[in-house]
Write an enzyme that holds these catalytic residues in place. Structure first.
Site, PDB file in Angstrom:
ATOM      1  CG  HIS A   1      -2.066   0.906   1.280  1.00  0.00           C
ATOM      2  ND1 HIS A   1      -1.975   2.520   1.791  1.00  0.00           N
ATOM      3  CD2 HIS A   1      -3.156   0.543   0.727  1.00  0.00           C
ATOM      4  CE1 HIS A   1      -2.821   2.776   0.972  1.00  0.00           C
ATOM      5  NE2 HIS A   1      -3.716   1.802   0.786  1.00  0.00           N
TER       6      HIS A   1
ATOM      7  CD  GLU B   1      -5.597   1.743  -2.533  1.00  0.00           C
ATOM      8  OE1 GLU B   1      -7.244   1.360  -2.528  1.00  0.00           O
ATOM      9  OE2 GLU B   1      -4.755   1.228  -2.292  1.00  0.00           O
TER      10      GLU B   1
ATOM     11  N   GLY C   1     -11.688   5.318   2.994  1.00  0.00           N
ATOM     12  CA  GLY C   1     -13.027   5.784   3.820  1.00  0.00           C
ATOM     13  C   GLY C   1     -14.475   5.106   3.662  1.00  0.00           C
TER      14      GLY C   1
END
Ligand code: PGA
Length: 244
Positions: free
Chosen positions: A99, A168, A227
């Site tokens: 990540h 991402e 989120g």
């Protein structure tokens, strides 16, 4: 994109406590009522919640995953860390690795590669995150960056069947900005060309609004959601809108 098997991975990051877990009841009943759409839901809570969540989800189709792990499979004097075997021991089937929030803290491609190798040996499926920064995007070197992250991160990993790639873009995480449809389609196509047979998810500001555009990208195999996955209603909305 109505019949496709899709992944919806909730990355809770450093949010949530025992009380928060009650809110997942809504998601559990949603999955029980929605058997016709084939999807896989995975919760990746903070390590403190892995075991209670694993117990809660025992009789459901929802899986759990860790958010990162140490590269060693053995117990060791590593204060503050857990390894892939320990994740497996508490019921995790997945682990998020690479990540950008961890890369920013100094995780190298080499370290990520060791973590991927050890997680696969432990029997976990790896959600391997890659993505370019805004600066790299502006320089138009996105594909070069992704190629480097893929080839270093997946070095020596012959069998890719337990690898899922999450694209991402760093500039998209938590910012409300998402790539243009044709750009995202192109990048996913590029990744799938480089790693044959791999599933590719998109992550970065996926929410109940942006999903309307994101679901049009027909080569995406699901979403990694930060989120918006913390509020069950929003998480369910994203899933519903993907299929409607
Ligand atoms: P976001 O985070 O959905 O809050 O943008 C995604 C992620 O970091 O995995």
């Amino acid at each position: 994109m109505t019949n496709k098997y899709m992944y919806f991975i909730a990355n809770w990051k450093m949010f949530g406590n025992l009380k928060t877990l009650n809110s997942i009841n809504k998601v559990i009943s949603f999955t029980k009522k929605n058997k016709k759409n084939k999807f896989k839901l995975v919760y990746c809570p903070p390590a403190s919640l892995l075991f209670p969540l694993s117990k809660k989800l025992q009789a459901t189709s929802i899986d759990i995953g860790g958010q990162n792990c140490h590269e060693s499979q053995n117990f060791g004097a590593n204060t503050g860390y857990i390894n892939s075997k320990m994740l497996k021991d508490v019921g995790a089937k997945y682990v998020i690795l690479g990540h950008s929030e961890n890369r920013q803290l100094g995780e190298s491609d080499k370290l990520i590669n060791s973590k991927i190798q050890s997680s696969i040996k432990s029997g976990l499926k790896v959600i391997f995150c890659i993505g370019e920064t805004l600066k790299q995007k502006k320089k138009k070197i996105t594909k070069r960056v992704l190629f480097s992250q893929i080839s270093k991160g997946l070095k020596k990993i012959r069998n890719k069947k337990n690898i899922i790639i999450a694209y991402e873009p760093v500039w998209s995480i938590g910012s409300g900005m998402i790539p243009r449809e044709y750009e995202l389609f192109e990048i996913i196509k590029y990744i799938k060309n480089k790693v044959r047979g791999v599933k590719v998810l998109y992550g970065g500001s996926v929410n109940s609004k942006s999903i309307k555009n994101l679901k049009k990208i027909n080569n995406v195999d699901g979403f990694l959601i930060g989120g918006a996955s913390q509020v069950s209603k929003n998480f369910i909305d994203i899933i519903k809108k993907t299929y409607n």
